[in-house]
Design an enzyme around this catalytic site. Structure first.
Site, PDB file in Angstrom:
ATOM      1  N   THR A 399       0.896  -1.133   0.000  1.00  0.00           N
ATOM      2  CA  THR A 399       0.000   0.000   0.000  1.00  0.00           C
ATOM      3  C   THR A 399       0.939   1.188   0.000  1.00  0.00           C
ATOM      4  O   THR A 399       2.143   1.004   0.099  1.00  0.00           O
ATOM      5  CB  THR A 399      -0.892  -0.038   1.271  1.00  0.00           C
ATOM      6  OG1 THR A 399      -1.705  -1.209   1.202  1.00  0.00           O
ATOM      7  CG2 THR A 399      -1.785   1.152   1.429  1.00  0.00           C
ATOM      8  N   THR A 417      -4.047   1.867  -2.418  1.00  0.00           N
ATOM      9  CA  THR A 417      -3.425   0.557  -2.549  1.00  0.00           C
ATOM     10  C   THR A 417      -3.926  -0.217  -3.754  1.00  0.00           C
ATOM     11  O   THR A 417      -4.947   0.142  -4.356  1.00  0.00           O
ATOM     12  CB  THR A 417      -3.721  -0.270  -1.270  1.00  0.00           C
ATOM     13  OG1 THR A 417      -2.997  -1.499  -1.314  1.00  0.00           O
ATOM     14  CG2 THR A 417      -5.197  -0.547  -1.117  1.00  0.00           C
ATOM     15  N   ILE A 418      -3.206  -1.282  -4.092  1.00  0.00           N
ATOM     16  CA  ILE A 418      -3.739  -2.355  -4.935  1.00  0.00           C
ATOM     17  C   ILE A 418      -3.687  -3.664  -4.147  1.00  0.00           C
ATOM     18  O   ILE A 418      -3.773  -4.741  -4.706  1.00  0.00           O
ATOM     19  CB  ILE A 418      -3.005  -2.485  -6.285  1.00  0.00           C
ATOM     20  CG1 ILE A 418      -1.499  -2.666  -6.090  1.00  0.00           C
ATOM     21  CG2 ILE A 418      -3.297  -1.298  -7.185  1.00  0.00           C
ATOM     22  CD1 ILE A 418      -0.759  -3.013  -7.379  1.00  0.00           C
ATOM     23  N   ASN A 419      -3.526  -3.548  -2.839  1.00  0.00           N
ATOM     24  CA  ASN A 419      -3.467  -4.624  -1.860  1.00  0.00           C
ATOM     25  C   ASN A 419      -2.092  -5.298  -1.858  1.00  0.00           C
ATOM     26  O   ASN A 419      -1.121  -4.686  -1.448  1.00  0.00           O
ATOM     27  CB  ASN A 419      -4.590  -5.643  -2.049  1.00  0.00           C
ATOM     28  CG  ASN A 419      -4.801  -6.475  -0.785  1.00  0.00           C
ATOM     29  OD1 ASN A 419      -4.605  -5.985   0.330  1.00  0.00           O
ATOM     30  ND2 ASN A 419      -5.209  -7.717  -0.941  1.00  0.00           N
ATOM     31  N   ASP A 441      -9.381  -8.970   0.846  1.00  0.00           N
ATOM     32  CA  ASP A 441      -9.660  -8.308   2.115  1.00  0.00           C
ATOM     33  C   ASP A 441     -11.026  -8.664   2.686  1.00  0.00           C
ATOM     34  O   ASP A 441     -11.352  -8.287   3.812  1.00  0.00           O
ATOM     35  CB  ASP A 441      -9.538  -6.789   1.965  1.00  0.00           C
ATOM     36  CG  ASP A 441      -8.122  -6.312   2.241  1.00  0.00           C
ATOM     37  OD1 ASP A 441      -7.251  -7.149   2.505  1.00  0.00           O
ATOM     38  OD2 ASP A 441      -7.874  -5.087   2.189  1.00  0.00           O
ATOM     39  N   SER A 470     -10.825  -2.744   5.635  1.00  0.00           N
ATOM     40  CA  SER A 470      -9.446  -2.313   5.453  1.00  0.00           C
ATOM     41  C   SER A 470      -8.839  -1.937   6.798  1.00  0.00           C
ATOM     42  O   SER A 470      -9.551  -1.705   7.776  1.00  0.00           O
ATOM     43  CB  SER A 470      -9.399  -1.098   4.524  1.00  0.00           C
ATOM     44  OG  SER A 470      -8.110  -0.518   4.490  1.00  0.00           O
ATOM     45  N   GLY A 491       1.177  -1.225   4.938  1.00  0.00           N
ATOM     46  CA  GLY A 491       1.614  -2.336   5.780  1.00  0.00           C
ATOM     47  C   GLY A 491       0.543  -3.330   6.148  1.00  0.00           C
ATOM     48  O   GLY A 491       0.708  -4.094   7.102  1.00  0.00           O
ATOM     49  N   GLY A 492      -0.588  -3.353   5.424  1.00  0.00           N
ATOM     50  CA  GLY A 492      -1.615  -4.342   5.723  1.00  0.00           C
ATOM     51  C   GLY A 492      -2.079  -4.256   7.160  1.00  0.00           C
ATOM     52  O   GLY A 492      -2.421  -3.184   7.664  1.00  0.00           O
TER      53      GLY A 492
END
EC number: 2.3.2.2
Length: 590
Positions: A399, A417-419, A441, A470, A491-492
């Site tokens: 991200t 993001t694009i994940n 997600d 998210s 960073g997820g």
């Protein structure tokens, strides 16, 4: 911690660097952590932009110098990231942003803060069990690789929407740097190449992605020039008419590619996409007002929840890297992520108990459950039941993030993001658009972990046109109508805890922004039950003390790529980009 005063000349830098190394060599004890890289601090009285890549920051700075505002700079920076960091974010993805506009009278009024949701959404044809096999088991990587993993992109719609709201410069002007980077090319950096190598197998399975991001199937090397002709043409089309992404020839190309490759996104899905303005979630920490993204992000809810659990605890007196501090914050993180698994989802599809989860009375209740000397295993920490929440109201890993503050003190904090790295690993043929794998997600099945190990339940189940949950946490902090700071990070699942620690580093530990984004990090997310400490950041005695309290400690190389802008009482802006990444802060009028 004392404020660092940065040297102004090369000779001073050399001398002070030598002194620092000498002192470090003679001051190390068994409890002293290894030194971590320190970010570069940039200052400006006028305006400043900070992003994950120097070329993107340069694009934003150029707009500020042309008389643009924070919105113009953010849009230019975001489109540039689509070209120079396609593995992290781009026009094939989506995200969230906070827009802050200053009060006319800072003595009596507050900053006005708005939240824009331009997150990807599930296609109309998406189904609850679309990633399960005949046995009801999750198909490995079905939600991560290929066209079936793609959600309806929102970045272009979001950027155009925010520009219509407050932008000053012409829309076409904002895309010029990105178009130039795509058409003329740019030199690849180490981070790009390392991420490309990890996704090479998937990218090579898609001819359009293979043609752009490899040399006949082989990975590029640092220093190679990457030219993206198709994306340059796509960006030129968007510069003339941004709606072409959703109703014109770009939309048709995406829909055609999807139909050929088994994806679900149709022309109708693209035509029906609309960004959503939402109310940010705000709360108090000490004297500051902290505002962050509401659902369908879990970021704002759990950032405030953890800060509420900390409450009036004097963390500064304890010390930032003290075992007591890490233990308390870890246990608060454990509680927050447990609640996330049950209660958070798309507010357009369910009632999310935001008020209850962020109430001070609920935080006090959960704080009382925390022992300061002993760990509670995650199996002992369960999400609070809806009944308890309702009865508790006693008061009314890839991200990117960018932050911009302009001369009028408008501020943009934007995470998009694009994940996963390089998204779904597919490019819509003929467009140069790398597509997201945001469908991961969602909770593919109850308790099934996603890419980042996060689990979910009914609240985050797949449904047509639903937005996946998210962790993105763009944040703006103010005090009595004055901007204090704006921050965020990729960073997820670690985003929330990274932003939390950056905020505490500035507000509680009085670090400057270079120190704040450089300081060692730790993370816990309930499941899996492990406390992750950044390698080289914590002393041996602290680590051993945490283990003795029962923490399952895992050492891991640094994560996140935060950036932050801070304004002091004199109006001076200070900014820094995370030294774990390759970003840069750039100010005007320096």
């Amino acid at each position: 911690m004392p404020q660092i005063r940065f040297p102004q000349t090369k000779n001073q830098i050399v001398i002070l660097s030598c002194v620092a190394v000498f002192l470090w060599l003679f001051s190390c004890t068994p409890n002293s952590p290894k030194s971590l890289p320190l970010a570069e601090l940039k200052r400006s009285k006028e305006s400043i932009v900070v992003s994950a890549h120097p070329l993107a920051s340069e694009a934003g700075k150029l707009m500020l110098e042309k008389g643009g505002n924070a919105v113009d700079a953010a849009v230019a920076t975001a489109f540039a990231i689509s070209v120079v960091e396609p593995f992290s974010a781009g026009i094939g993805g989506g995200g969230f942003l906070l827009l802050g506009t200053p009060p006319e009278n800072s003595e009596t009024q507050q900053y006005k803060i708005r939240a824009l949701d331009f997150r990807e959404r599930a296609p109309k044809a998406a189904t609850r069990n679309m990633y399960l096999n005949e046995k009801g088991e999750v198909e490995k990587r079905a939600s991560l690789d290929g066209h079936l993993a793609v959600g309806v992109p929102g970045t272009v719609a979001g950027l155009y929407n925010i520009h219509k709201s407050l932008g000053k410069l012409p829309w076409k002007e904002l895309l010029k740097p990105a178009i130039r980077y795509a058409r003329d090319g740019f030199e690849l950096r180490d981070d790009f190449v390392s991420k490309l190598e990890k996704r090479l197998e998937v990218i090579n399975k898609n001819p359009a992605a293979r043609d752009i991001f490899t040399k006949n199937g082989q990975a590029y090397e640092p220093g190679d020039l990457l030219i993206q002709t198709d994306q340059a043409q796509t960006l030129e089309t968007i510069a003339e008419n941004p709606q072409s992404f959703y109703t014109g020839k770009i939309a048709q190309a995406i829909a055609t590619d999807m139909a050929k490759a088994g994806g679900l996104i149709t022309l109708e899905d693209l035509q029906n996409y609309t960004p959503i303005w939402r109310e940010p979630i705000c709360g108090k920490f000490r004297q500051a007002k902290v505002c962050a993204m509401p659902p369908p992000s879990s970021g704002g809810v759990h950032l405030l929840q953890i800060l509420n659990i900390v409450g009036e605890t004097n963390l500064q007196q304890w010390g930032r890297e003290n075992a007591d501090t890490i233990h308390l914050l870890t246990e608060a993180m454990r509680v927050a992520y447990a609640d996330r698994s049950l209660h958070l989802g798309d507010p357009d599809f369910l009632e999310v108990p935001v008020k209850e989860l962020t109430s001070l009375s609920y935080a006090q209740q959960r704080r009382q459950e925390i022992s300061l000397t002993k760990v509670r295993r995650s199996t002992e920490v369960q999400p609070v039941s809806p009944e308890v929440l309702r009865s508790n109201i006693l008061e009314s890993p890839d991200t990117t993030h960018l932050t911009v503050v302009d001369q009028e003190r408008n501020v943009i904090s934007m995470t998009y993001t694009i994940n996963g790295s390089f998204g779904a690993g597919v490019v819509a043929a003929g467009t140069g658009i790398l597509l997201n794998n945001e469908m991961d997600d969602f909770a593919a099945a109850p308790e099934a972990p996603n890419l980042y190990g996060l689990v979910g339940d009914e609240a985050n189940a797949i449904a047509p046109r639903k937005t996946p949950l998210s962790s993105m946490t763009p944040t703006i902090v103010t005090d009595n109508g004055r901007l204090i700071m704006a921050t965020g990070s990729p960073g997820g699942s670690t985003i929330i805890t990274t932003v939390l620690q950056v905020i505490l580093n500035v507000l509680e530990y009085k670090m400057n922004v270079a120190e704040a984004v450089s300081a060692p990090r730790f993370h816990h997310q309930w499941l899996p039950d492990k406390l992750i400490l950044e390698t080289g950041g914590f002393g041996e005695a602290t680590v051993n003390e945490l283990k003795q309290r029962g923490h399952n400690v895992v050492m891991q190389r640094g994560w996140g790529n935060a950036n932050v802008v801070f304004q002091d009482e004199s109006g001076m802006l200070e900014a820094a980009a995370d030294p774990r990444g390759e970003g840069e802060a750039m100010g005007t009028g320096q």
